[in-house]
Design an enzyme around this catalytic site. Structure first.
Site, PDB file in Angstrom:
ATOM      1  N   ARG A   1       0.867  -1.175   0.000  1.00 46.86           N
ATOM      2  CA  ARG A   1       0.000   0.000   0.000  1.00 46.86           C
ATOM      3  C   ARG A   1       0.905   1.226   0.000  1.00 46.86           C
ATOM      4  O   ARG A   1       1.445   1.603   1.032  1.00 46.86           O
ATOM      5  CB  ARG A   1      -0.928  -0.022   1.225  1.00 46.86           C
ATOM      6  CG  ARG A   1      -1.511   1.346   1.499  1.00 46.86           C
ATOM      7  CD  ARG A   1      -2.558   1.395   2.549  1.00 46.86           C
ATOM      8  NE  ARG A   1      -2.231   0.864   3.847  1.00 46.86           N
ATOM      9  CZ  ARG A   1      -1.474   1.484   4.772  1.00 46.86           C
ATOM     10  NH1 ARG A   1      -0.891   2.636   4.509  1.00 46.86           N
ATOM     11  NH2 ARG A   1      -1.289   0.932   5.951  1.00 46.86           N
TER      12      ARG A   1
ATOM     13  N   HIS B   1      -3.301   4.452   4.638  1.00 50.81           N
ATOM     14  CA  HIS B   1      -4.408   3.489   4.793  1.00 50.81           C
ATOM     15  C   HIS B   1      -5.703   4.121   4.277  1.00 50.81           C
ATOM     16  O   HIS B   1      -6.423   3.545   3.471  1.00 50.81           O
ATOM     17  CB  HIS B   1      -4.544   3.084   6.260  1.00 50.81           C
ATOM     18  CG  HIS B   1      -5.766   2.265   6.526  1.00 50.81           C
ATOM     19  ND1 HIS B   1      -5.909   0.969   6.082  1.00 50.81           N
ATOM     20  CD2 HIS B   1      -6.929   2.572   7.164  1.00 50.81           C
ATOM     21  CE1 HIS B   1      -7.102   0.505   6.445  1.00 50.81           C
ATOM     22  NE2 HIS B   1      -7.727   1.453   7.097  1.00 50.81           N
TER      23      HIS B   1
ATOM     24  N   TYR C   1       4.522   5.457  11.243  1.00 51.09           N
ATOM     25  CA  TYR C   1       4.808   4.065  11.608  1.00 51.09           C
ATOM     26  C   TYR C   1       5.640   3.285  10.602  1.00 51.09           C
ATOM     27  O   TYR C   1       5.951   2.128  10.833  1.00 51.09           O
ATOM     28  CB  TYR C   1       3.513   3.302  11.910  1.00 51.09           C
ATOM     29  CG  TYR C   1       2.465   3.352  10.804  1.00 51.09           C
ATOM     30  CD1 TYR C   1       2.553   2.530   9.689  1.00 51.09           C
ATOM     31  CD2 TYR C   1       1.386   4.230  10.877  1.00 51.09           C
ATOM     32  CE1 TYR C   1       1.606   2.564   8.681  1.00 51.09           C
ATOM     33  CE2 TYR C   1       0.426   4.284   9.876  1.00 51.09           C
ATOM     34  CZ  TYR C   1       0.542   3.456   8.781  1.00 51.09           C
ATOM     35  OH  TYR C   1      -0.393   3.515   7.788  1.00 51.09           O
TER      36      TYR C   1
END
Ligand SMILES: Cc1ncc(C[n+]2csc(CCOP(=O)(O)OP(=O)(O)O)c2C)c(N)n1
Ligand SMILES: [Mg+2]
Length: 385
Positions: free
Chosen positions: A272, A276, A285
């Site tokens: 990805r 998100h 992160y």
């Protein structure tokens, strides 16, 4: 190519390298004929569908930033896995998506603005699967669609619509889910029933390495493809950024499943590239090194190199760029001029009969909206933030 995770080897099927060359290996040999049979027009369609989807994604992300959508769910980076699979399906197949399958949706004839109506909060569903080549509605409850798919696939067998041995007419079901979803009980239950009743079904896992901020290493101590074996379902791991591998393996597995071979499982290793959703900040992160490593394996760039190597003309690519710009402009115009939905609509289909609790909530919302004054009822060009 092979990878080792938790001490267990996995062979990853790859037919096109990140630099755009065909891969000829023992593991890939079985799949070469599927690719060799593709016509130039089919190869162009693979590329066109991937590129148009990415353009749609860019436009939708911009619309979300401008407050025109409540949320956007990017598909950037996953186009190869999705378009390979989409082209491997047959018209009679039923597809049960999660929420990131925009390439598959567009390829099955869903109007991109119908996806945006959903993310603008104008509709609970967005489209009628029966009118969109059996592409079912997006499902935001993680993993739940795998149960819908398995149930539907069991029904196909009971109705004699699968397993007759005719690839041209037998139906199959595809269900899409993510690496995070594999930790959800629903997915395990769907796999148990699929194996028990030998459903005509393909479990298509897009392992994009992250479930929001949770890395896949936290979801499983073994490669996820090994889960399939535990249920007694044949599983194959593919390079999910290789549209040719996705097409060939999906084609083999879908035709086996539809003709009575039982369920199959594919783990597409992809990434990805975007956030998100538009509410997420992935820099919190994950590292830029990781991101850049995957961008270097981009599915569209490698396929364009491959097509050029086959002699594809600049004219085709230039026409596609114009088509992309037209698509972007059309999506923007049609989304920003969508009529505002009737305010109480969201309460009307919760129960089939009128319900006092719904009536109470509907009245409350109407009073709340009126508290903003007359301007609240005027047409707006965006969602209230
Ligand atoms: C049952 C349920 N639990 C939690 C959530 C919140 N949630 C939304 S997306 C997501 C992560 C899913 O990750 P993955 O399955 O890897 O799919 P991806 O978003 O990476 O495509 C979670 C936990 C949800 N929508 N439904
Ligand atoms: Mg994921």
């Amino acid at each position: 190519m092979s990878s080792t995770e938790a001490g267990r080897d996995v062979t990853t099927i790859q037919l096109l390298s990140p630099t755009g060359e065909r891969v000829d290996s023992d593991a890939s040999a079985e799949f070469q004929p599927y690719v060799d049979a593709l016509t130039d027009d089919q190869l162009r369609a693979f590329h066109r569908d991937m590129v148009l989807t990415r353009r749609f994604d860019v436009e939708a992300a911009a619309l979300a930033r401008q407050g025109q959508l409540a949320l956007w769910v990017p598909s950037h980076g996953q186009e190869g896995a999705q378009i390979g699979l989409a082209h491997a399906t047959r018209p009679q197949d039923h597809l049960f998506p999660s929420y990131r399958e925009h390439a598959v949706a567009l390829s099955r004839g869903v109007d991109p603005v119908d996806i945006l109506r959903l993310l603008r909060g104008h509709t609970h569903g967005g489209w009628n699967p029966a009118e969109h080549h059996n592409f079912h509605v997006y499902t935001l409850v993680i993993g739940s669609q795998t149960l819908h798919a398995t149930g539907y696939a069991m029904g196909l067998t009971l109705d004699g619509k699968a397993g007759t041995g005719d690839v041209e007419t037998d139906q199959a079901v595809v269900t899409f889910f993510g690496d995070g979803a594999t930790s959800q009980g629903d997915v395990s239950e769907a796999l148990v029933f699929a194996a028990s009743f030998q459903t005509p079904e393909l479990f298509f896992l897009q392992n994009n390495q992250w479930a929001i901020s949770v890395p896949v290493s936290r979801q499983s101590r073994t490669p996820l493809v090994h889960r399939a074996g535990g249920f007694g379902i044949p599983g194959t791991q593919i390079d999910g950024n290789d549209v040719l591998a996705s097409y060939a393996v999906s084609r083999r597995d879908l035709d086996a499943a539809r003709t009575g071979g039982g369920p199959r499982f594919i783990e597409a290793m992809t990434y990805r590239v975007g956030a998100h959703t538009s509410s997420d900040d992935p820099t919190k992160y994950r590292t830029d090194d990781e991101l850049q490593g995957w961008i270097a394996r981009d599915p569209i760039a490698r396929f364009e190199t491959y097509l050029k190597g086959l002699g594809e003309t600049d004219a085709f690519l230039a026409e596609l760029a114009v088509e992309c710009d037209d698509l972007g402009a059309d999506i923007r115009r049609r989304t920003t001029t969508l009529p505002k939905p009737e305010i109480g609509l969201m309460f009307d289909h919760v129960y089939s009969e009128p319900h006092p609790l719904m009536a109470e909530q509907k009245e409350w919302l109407a009073r709340y909206e009126q508290s903003f004054g007359p301007a609240a009822d005027a047409p707006t060009d965006g969602a209230r933030s």
